[in-house]
Design a protein around this motif. Structure first.
Motif, PDB file in Angstrom:
ATOM      1  N   LYS A 121       0.837  -1.297  -0.007  1.00 32.36           N
ATOM      2  CA  LYS A 121       0.060   0.118  -0.111  1.00 32.36           C
ATOM      3  C   LYS A 121       1.018   1.216   0.038  1.00 32.36           C
ATOM      4  O   LYS A 121       1.986   1.252   0.731  1.00 32.36           O
ATOM      5  N   ILE A 122       0.296   2.224  -0.881  1.00 29.41           N
ATOM      6  CA  ILE A 122       1.031   3.412  -0.820  1.00 29.41           C
ATOM      7  C   ILE A 122       0.193   4.787  -0.471  1.00 29.41           C
ATOM      8  O   ILE A 122      -1.120   4.509  -0.443  1.00 29.41           O
ATOM      9  N   SER A 123       0.557   6.004  -0.424  1.00 26.81           N
ATOM     10  CA  SER A 123      -0.277   7.006   0.195  1.00 26.81           C
ATOM     11  C   SER A 123      -1.146   7.397  -0.987  1.00 26.81           C
ATOM     12  O   SER A 123      -0.627   7.092  -2.303  1.00 26.81           O
ATOM     13  N   ALA A 124      -2.284   8.168  -0.850  1.00 25.71           N
ATOM     14  CA  ALA A 124      -2.979   8.700  -1.754  1.00 25.71           C
ATOM     15  C   ALA A 124      -2.130   9.807  -2.539  1.00 25.71           C
ATOM     16  O   ALA A 124      -2.423   9.841  -3.745  1.00 25.71           O
ATOM     17  N   ALA A 125      -1.169  10.437  -2.064  1.00 14.37           N
ATOM     18  CA  ALA A 125      -0.364  11.255  -2.658  1.00 14.37           C
ATOM     19  C   ALA A 125       0.700  10.640  -3.533  1.00 14.37           C
ATOM     20  O   ALA A 125       0.823  11.457  -4.770  1.00 14.37           O
ATOM     21  N   ASP A 126       0.722   9.494  -3.351  1.00 13.20           N
ATOM     22  CA  ASP A 126       1.700   8.779  -4.384  1.00 13.20           C
ATOM     23  C   ASP A 126       1.003   7.855  -5.424  1.00 13.20           C
ATOM     24  O   ASP A 126       1.384   7.054  -6.063  1.00 13.20           O
ATOM     25  N   GLY A 127      -0.363   8.023  -5.215  1.00 16.61           N
ATOM     26  CA  GLY A 127      -1.238   7.424  -6.148  1.00 16.61           C
ATOM     27  C   GLY A 127      -2.340   6.268  -5.735  1.00 16.61           C
ATOM     28  O   GLY A 127      -3.110   5.515  -6.368  1.00 16.61           O
ATOM     29  N   ASN A 128      -2.207   5.813  -4.284  1.00 17.82           N
ATOM     30  CA  ASN A 128      -2.894   4.772  -3.839  1.00 17.82           C
ATOM     31  C   ASN A 128      -2.966   3.466  -4.684  1.00 17.82           C
ATOM     32  O   ASN A 128      -3.881   2.591  -4.780  1.00 17.82           O
ATOM     33  N   ASN A 129      -1.918   2.954  -5.463  1.00 12.40           N
ATOM     34  CA  ASN A 129      -1.768   1.914  -6.146  1.00 12.40           C
ATOM     35  C   ASN A 129      -0.701   1.164  -5.905  1.00 12.40           C
ATOM     36  O   ASN A 129      -0.161   0.329  -6.874  1.00 12.40           O
ATOM     37  N   GLY A 130      -0.503   0.870  -4.814  1.00 11.26           N
ATOM     38  CA  GLY A 130       0.630  -0.450  -4.576  1.00 11.26           C
ATOM     39  C   GLY A 130       0.125  -1.471  -4.822  1.00 11.26           C
ATOM     40  O   GLY A 130      -1.030  -1.904  -4.910  1.00 11.26           O
ATOM     41  N   PHE A 147      -2.340 -13.483  -3.870  1.00  6.92           N
ATOM     42  CA  PHE A 147      -1.997 -11.948  -3.571  1.00  6.92           C
ATOM     43  C   PHE A 147      -3.196 -11.436  -2.893  1.00  6.92           C
ATOM     44  O   PHE A 147      -4.463 -11.749  -3.203  1.00  6.92           O
ATOM     45  N   HIS A 148      -3.092 -10.880  -1.491  1.00  2.00           N
ATOM     46  CA  HIS A 148      -4.378 -10.666  -0.745  1.00  2.00           C
ATOM     47  C   HIS A 148      -3.764  -9.516   0.135  1.00  2.00           C
ATOM     48  O   HIS A 148      -2.567  -8.980   0.279  1.00  2.00           O
ATOM     49  N   ASP A 149      -4.822  -8.443   0.192  1.00  2.00           N
ATOM     50  CA  ASP A 149      -4.647  -7.414   1.137  1.00  2.00           C
ATOM     51  C   ASP A 149      -3.552  -6.429   0.825  1.00  2.00           C
ATOM     52  O   ASP A 149      -2.971  -5.895   1.463  1.00  2.00           O
ATOM     53  N   ASN A 150      -3.508  -6.437  -0.507  1.00  2.00           N
ATOM     54  CA  ASN A 150      -2.944  -5.151  -1.489  1.00  2.00           C
ATOM     55  C   ASN A 150      -3.860  -4.263  -1.838  1.00  2.00           C
ATOM     56  O   ASN A 150      -5.071  -4.400  -2.107  1.00  2.00           O
ATOM     57  N   GLN A 151      -3.254  -3.009  -2.339  1.00  2.00           N
ATOM     58  CA  GLN A 151      -4.129  -2.118  -3.013  1.00  2.00           C
ATOM     59  C   GLN A 151      -4.507  -2.974  -4.306  1.00  2.00           C
ATOM     60  O   GLN A 151      -5.512  -2.721  -4.877  1.00  2.00           O
ATOM     61  N   ASN A 152      -3.460  -3.324  -4.838  1.00  2.00           N
ATOM     62  CA  ASN A 152      -3.691  -4.101  -6.269  1.00  2.00           C
ATOM     63  C   ASN A 152      -3.045  -5.437  -5.869  1.00  2.00           C
ATOM     64  O   ASN A 152      -1.693  -5.501  -5.584  1.00  2.00           O
ATOM     65  N   GLY A 153      -3.500  -6.558  -6.436  1.00  2.00           N
ATOM     66  CA  GLY A 153      -3.019  -7.610  -6.478  1.00  2.00           C
ATOM     67  C   GLY A 153      -1.764  -7.666  -7.340  1.00  2.00           C
ATOM     68  O   GLY A 153      -0.505  -7.805  -7.025  1.00  2.00           O
ATOM     69  N   ILE A 154      -2.099  -7.410  -8.755  1.00  2.00           N
ATOM     70  CA  ILE A 154      -1.065  -7.389  -9.882  1.00  2.00           C
ATOM     71  C   ILE A 154      -1.440  -5.973 -10.366  1.00  2.00           C
ATOM     72  O   ILE A 154      -2.617  -5.657 -10.840  1.00  2.00           O
ATOM     73  N   GLY A 175     -11.910   1.734  -5.112  1.00  2.00           N
ATOM     74  CA  GLY A 175     -12.614   1.620  -6.106  1.00  2.00           C
ATOM     75  C   GLY A 175     -12.071   1.539  -7.557  1.00  2.00           C
ATOM     76  O   GLY A 175     -12.513   1.177  -8.512  1.00  2.00           O
ATOM     77  N   TYR A 176     -10.801   2.072  -7.479  1.00  2.00           N
ATOM     78  CA  TYR A 176      -9.787   2.088  -8.685  1.00  2.00           C
ATOM     79  C   TYR A 176      -8.814   1.226  -8.568  1.00  2.00           C
ATOM     80  O   TYR A 176      -7.726   1.270  -9.328  1.00  2.00           O
ATOM     81  N   GLU A 177      -8.725   0.480  -7.429  1.00  2.00           N
ATOM     82  CA  GLU A 177      -7.799  -0.360  -7.074  1.00  2.00           C
ATOM     83  C   GLU A 177      -8.550  -2.146  -7.485  1.00  2.00           C
ATOM     84  O   GLU A 177      -9.764  -1.895  -7.081  1.00  2.00           O
ATOM     85  N   HIS A 178      -7.768  -3.036  -7.731  1.00  6.86           N
ATOM     86  CA  HIS A 178      -8.325  -4.247  -8.048  1.00  6.86           C
ATOM     87  C   HIS A 178      -7.420  -5.593  -7.810  1.00  6.86           C
ATOM     88  O   HIS A 178      -6.592  -5.384  -7.438  1.00  6.86           O
ATOM     89  N   ASN A 179      -8.349  -6.669  -7.723  1.00  4.11           N
ATOM     90  CA  ASN A 179      -7.653  -7.682  -7.613  1.00  4.11           C
ATOM     91  C   ASN A 179      -6.487  -7.769  -8.602  1.00  4.11           C
ATOM     92  O   ASN A 179      -5.374  -8.262  -8.327  1.00  4.11           O
ATOM     93  N   ILE A 180      -6.808  -7.868  -9.906  1.00  8.25           N
ATOM     94  CA  ILE A 180      -5.782  -7.584 -11.041  1.00  8.25           C
ATOM     95  C   ILE A 180      -6.404  -6.591 -11.963  1.00  8.25           C
ATOM     96  O   ILE A 180      -7.250  -6.702 -12.339  1.00  8.25           O
TER      97      ILE A 180
END
Length: 524
Positions: A121-130, A147-154, A175-180
């Motif tokens: 996970k990364i911050s909203a300022a860095d994109g929220n897309n770890g 892959f579990h409990d990440n902002q994005n799996g892949i 809402g804009y991060e996904h399992n993949i």
């Protein structure tokens, strides 16, 4: 320790075959770099930094906390070994602001096997897309991973990607991060996976030019809060075959299950083929099982739609819709709908009512939980949905029955020492072993062959669109990516086998239609 032999001298052809056999130049021998408490490398990142093209990195079981790697060489395999998956666990934001593994720009092929990724996970300022894996390279294969409990799996960019026999759970947040998530690469293959309980986003999202989503279990179950189960926002030549797809009652977006070409950017080929899937809607009656706001062709055939909703919805009167052999019912007579076992029961309405389809759309494989596939038998006329009821008794010689209603050919697993990039013999679809092997089939030739160019047809003309053309209102997330810092950033960064189901399965399907296959259905 590294073991490597390099020889780069030029040997004239005149020296002859025998001498060439001894002295010919050879590629550097691959090294195996071992990671573990008692191995040469204690941290995964150190082995990755030391690796050269052609190497294999083997990782012992254990937790590797905040062990963040940048992969800069191609022709590299990174795999977990031992009885349990090694766990790469992030407890702080990755310093690279991208993910636990980052495949750098231009790097490939890379294969990742039998690893667990969590906590990116990364911050909203860095994109929220770890991401567990941030794939910016040219060609990535992921197999038998969790892959579990990440902002994005892949989170992938514009390279080719194959993901097989892996689990994705509880990834996504805003809402804009996904399992993949897959960017606009040339080809995406997603086969034999279990993607579930995504938080707000999609179970599978791909902008690839060509998509093969085959024999997966894609679900929200009782408490998942996701959006679409499959989102293909730019269209593309797309095959959705043999999947188990369930919309849950707690979903934030209750109205979209498969969503095709719902955003502004457009891939050049707008053809969608959806065949032999089992859809279950445990949510809103306003759901659209297959929703294509625009698209040149939408072919929907031999799918089982369980529960309320619109089977096929289009918003463009110019879209050609083929609606063939589909069945919608409230009572599908499944083994255990509440427990998500969607195998058919004797007497189910879906048995023997499917239509004959183009060979590209006929599955020869079916999902076996968890994270496996098995051969789908050919038994009389095709059954509608992702499972065939009954077994192949063509070799028994009599009408006796034994055992249960499982298929005659058991699940098969890949050779962990091969990447599986080469297509298997289409006449050898799977092992005859009765014991399940984790990881799905080796040499699997299931799925459509996307190299044919013109694509399959499922009938002589368009069928009923099954839609009034209206635009649905969505509750919660609408499936689009309008928030800043979302997966649109993947375009700046980011192994595919042939997926033809022809061969024996297509031949047997044709024989069955002619009454020549010698198949009998086993009754309980």
């Amino acid at each position: 320790m590294r073991t490597r032999f390099e020889y780069a001298h030029f040997i004239p052809a005149a020296l002859g075959g025998a001498v060439l056999g001894l002295l010919a130049p050879s590629l550097a021998l691959a090294a195996t770099l071992q990671v573990g408490a008692d191995k040469t490398y204690k941290a995964v990142k150190d082995a990755v930094a030391a690796a050269k093209s052609g190497d294999v990195i083997e990782i012992d079981p254990g937790e590797y906390v905040n062990d963040i790697s940048s992969i800069k060489v191609g022709d590299l395999t990174i795999r977990g070994v031992g009885d349990t998956r090694p766990h790469l666990k992030a407890t702080v934001p990755p310093p690279n602001k991208k993910g636990i593994f980052v495949v750098e720009l231009g790097v490939g092929p890379v294969t990742v096997e039998n690893l667990e990724f969590s906590g990116a996970k990364i911050s909203a300022a860095d994109g929220n897309n770890g991401a567990g894996i941030r794939a910016q390279g040219t060609d990535l294969t992921v197999r038998n991973c969790y892959f579990h409990d990440n902002q994005n799996g892949i989170l992938a960019g514009d390279g080719a990607m194959t993901v097989e026999y892996s689990e994705f759970a509880f990834n996504g947040e805003a809402g804009y991060e996904h399992n993949i998530y897959v960017g606009a690469g040339p080809k995406f293959v997603f086969r034999g996976n279990y993607s579930h309980h995504v938080k707000s986003g999609h179970a599978v999202k791909s902008r690839a030019l060509e998509n093969h989503i085959l024999y997966n279990r894609l679900m929200e179950e009782a408490d998942g809060k996701g959006s679409a189960l499959i989102d293909l926002p730019q269209g593309g030549l797309s095959y959705v075959i043999g999947n188990l797809i369930q919309k849950g009652p707690a979903a934030e977006n209750k109205n979209r299950i498969v969503f095709y070409k719902g955003e502004g950017a457009t891939n050049p080929d707008l053809r969608l083929f959806v065949s032999h899937n089992t859809f279950v809607n445990d949510g809103s009656p306003n759901a659209a099982f297959v929703h294509a706001p625009t698209g040149a062709e939408v072919h929907v055939a031999n799918n089982l739609f369980v529960g309320p909703g619109t089977p096929i919805k289009t918003d463009d009167a110019n879209t050609m819709v083929v609606d063939l052999g589909n069945l919608q019912t409230e009572d599908a007579v499944l083994v255990d709908r509440a427990g998500y076992d969607y195998h058919l029961v004797d007497g189910a309405a879906a048995i023997d009512v499917g239509e004959a389809l183009d060979a590209l759309l006929v599955p020869d494989t079916q999902y076996l939980h968890p994270l496996q596939t098995e051969m789908r038998p050919v038994v009389g006329a095709p059954d509608v949905g992702a499972y065939e009821w009954g077994v192949d008794e063509s070799t028994t010689g009599d009408d006796s029955t034994t055992g249960d209603d499982s298929t005659s050919a058991g699940p098969t697993g890949p050779d962990p020492d091969t990447t599986g990039d080469e297509p298997g013999d289409p006449t050898q679809g799977g092992s005859t072993s009765d014991e399940p092997t984790s990881g799905g089939p080796g040499g699997d030739t299931s799925g459509p062959d996307a190299t044919t160019g013109d694509g399959p047809t499922t009938g002589d003309g368009p069928g009923s669109p099954g839609s009034d053309g209206s635009t649905d209102a969505t509750a919660g997330v609408d499936g689009t990516d309008t928030s800043p810092g979302g997966d649109e950033g993947a375009s700046e960064g980011c192994g595919c086998r042939s997926d033809a189901p022809g061969g024996s399965a297509a031949l047997l399907a044709g024989l069955a239609a002619l009454g020549l296959a010698g198949r009998r259905r086993r009754r309980a």
